[in-house]
Design a protein around this motif. Structure first.
Motif, PDB file in Angstrom:
ATOM      1  N   ASP A  84     -38.091 -52.277 -48.122  1.00 35.48           N
ATOM      2  CA  ASP A  84     -37.986 -50.821 -48.061  1.00 35.48           C
ATOM      3  C   ASP A  84     -39.374 -50.214 -48.242  1.00 35.48           C
ATOM      4  N   ALA A  85     -39.552 -49.006 -47.729  1.00 37.36           N
ATOM      5  CA  ALA A  85     -40.879 -48.378 -47.675  1.00 37.36           C
ATOM      6  C   ALA A  85     -41.495 -48.198 -49.059  1.00 37.36           C
ATOM      7  N   ASP A  86     -40.672 -47.817 -50.059  1.00 39.20           N
ATOM      8  CA  ASP A  86     -41.211 -47.595 -51.406  1.00 39.20           C
ATOM      9  C   ASP A  86     -41.768 -48.886 -51.994  1.00 39.20           C
ATOM     10  N   THR A  87     -41.024 -49.964 -51.848  1.00 37.47           N
ATOM     11  CA  THR A  87     -41.489 -51.254 -52.384  1.00 37.47           C
ATOM     12  C   THR A  87     -42.740 -51.720 -51.648  1.00 37.47           C
ATOM     13  N   ARG A  88     -42.748 -51.571 -50.333  1.00 36.55           N
ATOM     14  CA  ARG A  88     -43.905 -51.997 -49.533  1.00 36.55           C
ATOM     15  C   ARG A  88     -45.156 -51.216 -49.943  1.00 36.55           C
ATOM     16  N   GLU A  89     -45.048 -49.900 -50.075  1.00 37.66           N
ATOM     17  CA  GLU A  89     -46.216 -49.095 -50.441  1.00 37.66           C
ATOM     18  C   GLU A  89     -46.672 -49.388 -51.861  1.00 37.66           C
ATOM     19  N   ALA A  90     -45.714 -49.652 -52.760  1.00 33.98           N
ATOM     20  CA  ALA A  90     -46.077 -49.971 -54.142  1.00 33.98           C
ATOM     21  C   ALA A  90     -46.836 -51.294 -54.213  1.00 33.98           C
ATOM     22  N   LEU A  91     -46.377 -52.302 -53.462  1.00 35.29           N
ATOM     23  CA  LEU A  91     -47.071 -53.593 -53.441  1.00 35.29           C
ATOM     24  C   LEU A  91     -48.493 -53.426 -52.891  1.00 35.29           C
ATOM     25  N   CYS A  92     -48.632 -52.645 -51.842  1.00 30.53           N
ATOM     26  CA  CYS A  92     -49.963 -52.416 -51.271  1.00 30.53           C
ATOM     27  C   CYS A  92     -50.849 -51.645 -52.242  1.00 30.53           C
ATOM     28  N   SER A  93     -50.264 -50.754 -53.018  1.00 28.31           N
ATOM     29  CA  SER A  93     -51.033 -49.987 -53.995  1.00 28.31           C
ATOM     30  C   SER A  93     -51.669 -50.898 -55.048  1.00 28.31           C
ATOM     31  N   LEU A  94     -51.003 -52.001 -55.371  1.00 28.29           N
ATOM     32  CA  LEU A  94     -51.534 -52.894 -56.405  1.00 28.29           C
ATOM     33  C   LEU A  94     -52.933 -53.391 -56.052  1.00 28.29           C
ATOM     34  N   THR A  95     -53.227 -53.552 -54.770  1.00 28.04           N
ATOM     35  CA  THR A  95     -54.542 -54.053 -54.363  1.00 28.04           C
ATOM     36  C   THR A  95     -55.651 -53.049 -54.660  1.00 28.04           C
ATOM     37  N   GLU A  96     -55.291 -51.789 -54.862  1.00 27.58           N
ATOM     38  CA  GLU A  96     -56.288 -50.741 -55.107  1.00 27.58           C
ATOM     39  C   GLU A  96     -56.335 -50.304 -56.573  1.00 27.58           C
ATOM     40  N   LEU A  97     -55.367 -50.747 -57.360  1.00 26.57           N
ATOM     41  CA  LEU A  97     -55.277 -50.293 -58.753  1.00 26.57           C
ATOM     42  C   LEU A  97     -56.092 -51.202 -59.658  1.00 26.57           C
ATOM     43  N   ASN A  98     -57.390 -51.038 -59.612  1.00 25.10           N
ATOM     44  CA  ASN A  98     -58.281 -51.801 -60.492  1.00 25.10           C
ATOM     45  C   ASN A  98     -59.443 -50.917 -60.911  1.00 25.10           C
ATOM     46  N   GLY A  99     -59.847 -51.051 -62.166  1.00 20.41           N
ATOM     47  CA  GLY A  99     -60.928 -50.232 -62.701  1.00 20.41           C
ATOM     48  C   GLY A  99     -60.719 -49.932 -64.172  1.00 20.41           C
ATOM     49  N   ASP A 100     -61.207 -48.789 -64.635  1.00 19.44           N
ATOM     50  CA  ASP A 100     -61.095 -48.451 -66.053  1.00 19.44           C
ATOM     51  C   ASP A 100     -59.698 -47.933 -66.382  1.00 19.44           C
ATOM     52  N   ILE A 101     -59.535 -47.362 -67.566  1.00 19.68           N
ATOM     53  CA  ILE A 101     -58.199 -47.001 -68.048  1.00 19.68           C
ATOM     54  C   ILE A 101     -57.542 -45.921 -67.197  1.00 19.68           C
ATOM     55  N   SER A 102     -58.331 -45.178 -66.400  1.00 17.35           N
ATOM     56  CA  SER A 102     -57.753 -44.166 -65.513  1.00 17.35           C
ATOM     57  C   SER A 102     -56.857 -44.801 -64.453  1.00 17.35           C
TER      58      SER A 102
END
Length: 394
Positions: A203-221
């Motif tokens: 489903d689109a929500d799960t697919r976009e969330a999985l792809c988001s994980l690749t960009e969620l790196n950095g400081d506490i923000s």
């Protein structure tokens, strides 16, 4: 055939490095003991069922296997001591409250890894069993910081993630085991295009969330961004809350903290927060750890668990060379006053080497910078004089 040759990535530890490793081992075990962690010494080999239980396939390829000549059963040479401590906690100690265990011992791996690129790391670690809250994760991570600082590591940086986030997304998308493994593999390389192609039927929500994980790196923000971009399931919300609390606590120690929600090291083994410690000038992680609540179940008792381990050989190899204590050379003889003086010096922590007859010309090989000489005041320690200089009484 050269009988003195060792297998590739198997090395002798020579005296200077061995002394540094042993000093660090004692320092770390004393540190763990002062925090209530009890030492255990598991066996080098066990039946493979015990070594592999609860760890999925993570250790299978890393484990040397041999046939037990007494029973005909397959045995493994341990590649990681953590599952053994989980067995000891669940099956041998059987405590009802919190158990704190630590260990130090060699492990064998089929492929070289770590800072030392060896197949025989010297693993040291601490594990806490019986508490499921974030407080025990913080305790373990504080102990890790103290251990690395005690080893002389400065400017620490700890990177955090949480395998429950990926697990929640997979559960939400009702993903097959085969696809789950493929998504996990691609996620580790942060290949968003390949990830999107694999997840095309989700489903689109799960697919976009999985792809988001690749960009969620950095400081506490990153955690604020994750709260906006990921589904607000109870598991994901709790994971982000735990990561925030842990990050704030560890940052208060003067440690640089970062987050990488695509990093799922040990996904088939860990069940919650995972972390890796780094420092400036080192090529890879100095220590690894995380929560692994499911491992004890295979030994008859499910117990919450969190801990960390490090390779002392790799750590010592990466640290700047240390100046090791040099010794005192004493003359050969059975004079009672001489032997008493030698015993007193050794009791005070000094290295004292009594020369043997016929080896005076090899004295330099003893690595001593002082000697015992008989003077008017009895046996005294004096500095070994350089050519043309007088010896100084210490």
């Amino acid at each position: 055939m050269r009988n003195w040759l060792l297998p590739e990535y198997i090395e002798d530890v020579l005296p200077a490095e061995a002394a540094r490793i042993e000093q660090l081992r004692r320092r770390l075990l004393d540190l763990f003991r002062s925090h209530g962690y009890q030492l255990v010494i598991p066996p080098l080999m066990e039946y493979v069922e015990s070594l592999m239980t609860g760890t999925g396939h993570d250790l299978d390829l890393a484990t040397f296997k041999v046939v037990d000549q007494l029973t005909g059963r397959l045995m493994g040479v341990r590649a990681d001591i953590t599952p053994q401590t989980a067995r000891i906690d669940a099956h041998m100690l059987n405590a009802q409250g919190v158990t704190r265990l630590c260990y130090a011992g060699s492990v064998a791996r089929t492929q070289p890894d770590g800072l030392a690129q060896t197949r025989e790391p010297l693993q040291v670690g601490a594990e806490l069993y019986g508490h499921a809250g974030v407080e025990s994760d913080i305790e373990i991570q504080r102990l890790l910081v103290k251990a690395l600082q005690a080893a002389g590591v400065q400017d620490l940086h700890i990177d955090f993630s949480h395998v429950g986030i990926f697990g929640s997304l997979i559960g939400q998308g009702r993903v097959s085991d085969a696809l789950e493994q493929q998504l996990y593999d691609v996620l580790q390389s942060k290949d968003q295009s390949a990830l999107r192609a694999l997840a095309v039927d989700l489903d689109a929500d799960t697919r976009e969330a999985l792809c988001s994980l690749t960009e969620l790196n950095g400081d506490i923000s990153v955690l604020d961004a994750a709260a906006r971009r990921l589904p607000a399931t109870a598991e994901i919300s709790q994971a982000l809350q735990d990561l925030r609390q842990i990050g704030e606590q560890i940052a208060s120690l003067g440690v640089q903290v970062s987050f990488d929600l695509a990093e799922l090291r040990g996904y088939h083994y860990h069940s919650g927060t995972v972390f890796a410690a780094y420092a400036q000038g080192y090529a890879g992680p100095l220590a690894l750890g995380g929560r692994y609540d499911e491992v004890g179940l295979a030994f008859g008792r499910a117990r919450p668990a969190t801990g960390f381990s490090l390779d002392m050989r790799g750590l010592v190899t990466a640290l700047p060379p240390a100046v090791l204590a040099r010794g005192i050379v004493a003359p050969q003889g059975s004079d009672a006053a001489l032997l008493m003086k030698i015993d007193q010096l050794r009791a005070a922590g000094e290295i004292v080497i009594q020369e043997l007859p016929g080896h005076a010309e090899h004295r330099a090989e003893l690595d001593c910078d002082r000697e015992l000489v008989l003077g008017e005041q009895g046996w005294q320690v004096v500095q070994i004089a350089a050519a043309g200089n007088a010896a100084a009484i210490l």
